[in-house]
Design an enzyme around this catalytic site. Structure first.
Site, PDB file in Angstrom:
ATOM      1  N   GLY A  24       0.604  -1.662  -0.008  1.00  0.00           N
ATOM      2  CA  GLY A  24       0.077   0.078  -0.030  1.00  0.00           C
ATOM      3  C   GLY A  24       1.077   1.217   0.021  1.00  0.00           C
ATOM      4  O   GLY A  24       0.287   2.254   0.742  1.00  0.00           O
ATOM      5  N   GLY A  40      -0.318   5.051   1.146  1.00  0.00           N
ATOM      6  CA  GLY A  40      -1.223   5.388   2.433  1.00  0.00           C
ATOM      7  C   GLY A  40       0.107   6.038   3.051  1.00  0.00           C
ATOM      8  O   GLY A  40       1.109   6.131   3.028  1.00  0.00           O
ATOM      9  N   ARG A  57      -2.793  -0.982  -6.429  1.00  0.00           N
ATOM     10  CA  ARG A  57      -3.510  -1.429  -6.531  1.00  0.00           C
ATOM     11  C   ARG A  57      -3.386  -1.097  -8.341  1.00  0.00           C
ATOM     12  O   ARG A  57      -4.152  -1.492  -9.619  1.00  0.00           O
ATOM     13  CB  ARG A  57      -4.684  -0.654  -6.412  1.00  0.00           C
ATOM     14  CG  ARG A  57      -4.812  -1.357  -4.899  1.00  0.00           C
ATOM     15  CD  ARG A  57      -6.331  -1.811  -4.309  1.00  0.00           C
ATOM     16  NE  ARG A  57      -6.966  -0.094  -4.276  1.00  0.00           N
ATOM     17  CZ  ARG A  57      -6.801   0.735  -3.381  1.00  0.00           C
ATOM     18  NH1 ARG A  57      -6.225   1.015  -2.683  1.00  0.00           N
ATOM     19  NH2 ARG A  57      -7.522   1.719  -3.849  1.00  0.00           N
ATOM     20  N   LEU A  91      -4.920  -6.620  -2.649  1.00  0.00           N
ATOM     21  CA  LEU A  91      -5.193  -7.357  -1.364  1.00  0.00           C
ATOM     22  C   LEU A  91      -6.779  -8.415  -1.168  1.00  0.00           C
ATOM     23  O   LEU A  91      -6.746  -9.438  -1.041  1.00  0.00           O
ATOM     24  CB  LEU A  91      -6.088  -6.644  -0.354  1.00  0.00           C
ATOM     25  CG  LEU A  91      -4.808  -5.816   0.622  1.00  0.00           C
ATOM     26  CD1 LEU A  91      -4.898  -4.873   1.605  1.00  0.00           C
ATOM     27  CD2 LEU A  91      -3.880  -6.446   1.136  1.00  0.00           C
ATOM     28  N   ALA A 127      -1.076  -2.204   3.899  1.00  0.00           N
ATOM     29  CA  ALA A 127      -1.914  -1.670   3.393  1.00  0.00           C
ATOM     30  C   ALA A 127      -3.247  -1.327   4.293  1.00  0.00           C
ATOM     31  O   ALA A 127      -3.435  -3.341   5.136  1.00  0.00           O
ATOM     32  CB  ALA A 127      -2.403  -2.282   2.070  1.00  0.00           C
ATOM     33  N   SER A 128      -4.535  -1.284   3.790  1.00  0.00           N
ATOM     34  CA  SER A 128      -5.824  -1.894   4.141  1.00  0.00           C
ATOM     35  C   SER A 128      -7.249  -1.935   3.178  1.00  0.00           C
ATOM     36  O   SER A 128      -6.601  -0.700   2.739  1.00  0.00           O
ATOM     37  CB  SER A 128      -6.356  -1.201   5.570  1.00  0.00           C
ATOM     38  OG  SER A 128      -7.033  -1.714   6.305  1.00  0.00           O
ATOM     39  N   LYS A 178     -13.308  -3.622  13.560  1.00  0.00           N
ATOM     40  CA  LYS A 178     -13.999  -4.662  13.752  1.00  0.00           C
ATOM     41  C   LYS A 178     -13.117  -5.424  12.738  1.00  0.00           C
ATOM     42  O   LYS A 178     -12.986  -6.649  13.523  1.00  0.00           O
ATOM     43  CB  LYS A 178     -15.433  -4.762  13.366  1.00  0.00           C
ATOM     44  CG  LYS A 178     -16.006  -6.164  13.378  1.00  0.00           C
ATOM     45  CD  LYS A 178     -17.596  -6.725  13.871  1.00  0.00           C
ATOM     46  CE  LYS A 178     -18.005  -7.372  13.825  1.00  0.00           C
ATOM     47  NZ  LYS A 178     -19.296  -8.141  14.076  1.00  0.00           N
ATOM     48  N   PRO A 224      -1.564   1.124  16.540  1.00  0.00           N
ATOM     49  CA  PRO A 224      -1.176   3.283  16.146  1.00  0.00           C
ATOM     50  C   PRO A 224      -2.763   3.643  16.897  1.00  0.00           C
ATOM     51  O   PRO A 224      -3.415   2.403  16.923  1.00  0.00           O
ATOM     52  CB  PRO A 224      -0.901   3.408  15.103  1.00  0.00           C
ATOM     53  CG  PRO A 224      -1.186   2.402  14.112  1.00  0.00           C
ATOM     54  CD  PRO A 224      -1.081   0.842  15.154  1.00  0.00           C
TER      55      PRO A 224
END
Length: 346
Positions: A14, A17, A39, A69, A89-90, A164, A191
């Site tokens: 990622g 970011g 991406r 991902l 990355a998220s 979550k 973090p």
């Protein structure tokens, strides 16, 4: 001079970011070879521009690979020959999904996808970015500091889909290492609110809060407590967790230490940066008012779960085991406001 690390390759997921770009910068400055995932390779120039803004002039130790991902494509190539993987990355969502599973599944599946590829490629260690939301939201005793031993209950009332997804992705990562990890090592960084300098005018989410206070669009200041980490220290902590043998199998809370409420932050800014603080509201808003407004106002509904959350957490473990020396909350706030000014966001 030959660099200590020039034969070690690190994958950072990622790359565009806020945390990833600071981590890439520090790795390159330390002499590592760095590969980063995007991406789409069309965003490669964004990364080069940010690193140029950060003062970097040579990119010979940096290369790029397109991955997602949510798909298997290219992950084996991404981790090939890597010594370490920093999984920062998220999955990104431009709007809150209709159902929380739309956010949770990609986070969990993406994490497992990265860990599997890393294990199969013989990577030594993955350092994964989780968050404070996976640690402290079920901790009810305000007299005791939150530590890495705490976990947030994924069924906690009022928990956002994002938090979550972070809990379940981190749990899945530890479970995978235990049952299928082979020789792969794992460390996790958790973090708190991430502030600090930006290398681009595309400002990260943490900037929005300070911007809305400074430009006067936040008409009343809610009594929300923040624990803060400077992005430069967070990047440094990822690298320390990657390099230190002692970090294997450990999670580390990343925060400057101590908390500040939004009213305290506004007072600090009025004193330290009066030239940009004239529009800050002097009105404070009671918690019950926000909870009532949350019944019909989307903005209040987003803030309500943050009220009364205990964010008093300990950074002692990272300092003790990894000799981490974070900047203060105040330094992180001033660096953030300086970036807002630099990129004409105020």
């Amino acid at each position: 001079m030959e660099s200590l690390h020039n034969n070690q390759l690190v994958l950072v997921t990622g790359g565009t970011g806020f945390v990833a770009i600071h981590t890439i910068l520090q790795l390159l400055q330390k002499g590592y070879q760095v590969r980063t995932t995007l991406r789409s390779l069309s965003r490669k120039d964004e990364i080069l521009n940010m690193l140029t803004n950060a003062g970097l002039s040579s990119f010979e130790n940096l290369d790029f690979i397109a991955t997602d991902l949510l798909q298997d494509t290219n992950w084996d190539d991404a981790v090939k020959d890597c010594d370490y993987v920093l999984h920062i990355a998220s999955p990104i969502f431009l709007k809150v999904p209709q159902h929380e599973d739309e956010m949770i599944r990609p986070a969990v599946e993406g994490t497992i996808r990265v860990l599997k590829a890393a294990r199969n490629a013989g990577v030594k260690r993955v350092v994964m970015t989780s968050n404070f939301g996976a640690v402290g939201y079920s901790h009810r005793d305000p007299t005791r500091l939150i530590t890495e031993k705490s976990w947030t209950d994924p069924n906690e009332k009022g928990l956002s889909a994002y938090n979550k997804s972070k809990i379940l992705a981190e749990r899945a990562a530890w479970d995978f290492i235990k049952s299928q990890g082979g020789n792969l090592e794992l460390s996790v960084i958790n973090p708190t609110a991430i502030l600090g300098p930006s290398f681009t005018d595309k400002l990260s989410s943490g900037f929005g809060l300070l911007k809305s206070m400074l430009d006067g669009s936040m008409k009343q200041i809610p009594n929300i407590e923040l624990a803060i980490v400077d992005v430069r220290d967070l990047a440094d902590l990822h690298i320390r967790a990657m390099e230190s043998p002692k970090a294997n199998g450990e999670r580390f809370l990343a925060l400057s230490g101590g908390t500040m409420t939004l009213p305290e932050i506004t007072e600090f800014l009025k004193k330290e940066m009066p030239e940009v603080s004239q529009k800050i509201s002097n009105k404070k808003v009671a918690d019950w008012v926000i909870r009532f407004m949350a019944l019909f106002n989307p903005k209040a509904k987003a803030i309500a779960p943050l009220l009364g959350v205990n964010r008093k957490a300990s950074n002692a473990k990272a300092k003790r085991i990894l000799e981490w020396k974070p900047r203060t909350n105040q330094e992180a706030i001033l660096a953030t406001v300086s970036s807002l000014i630099k990129y004409n966001a105020l």
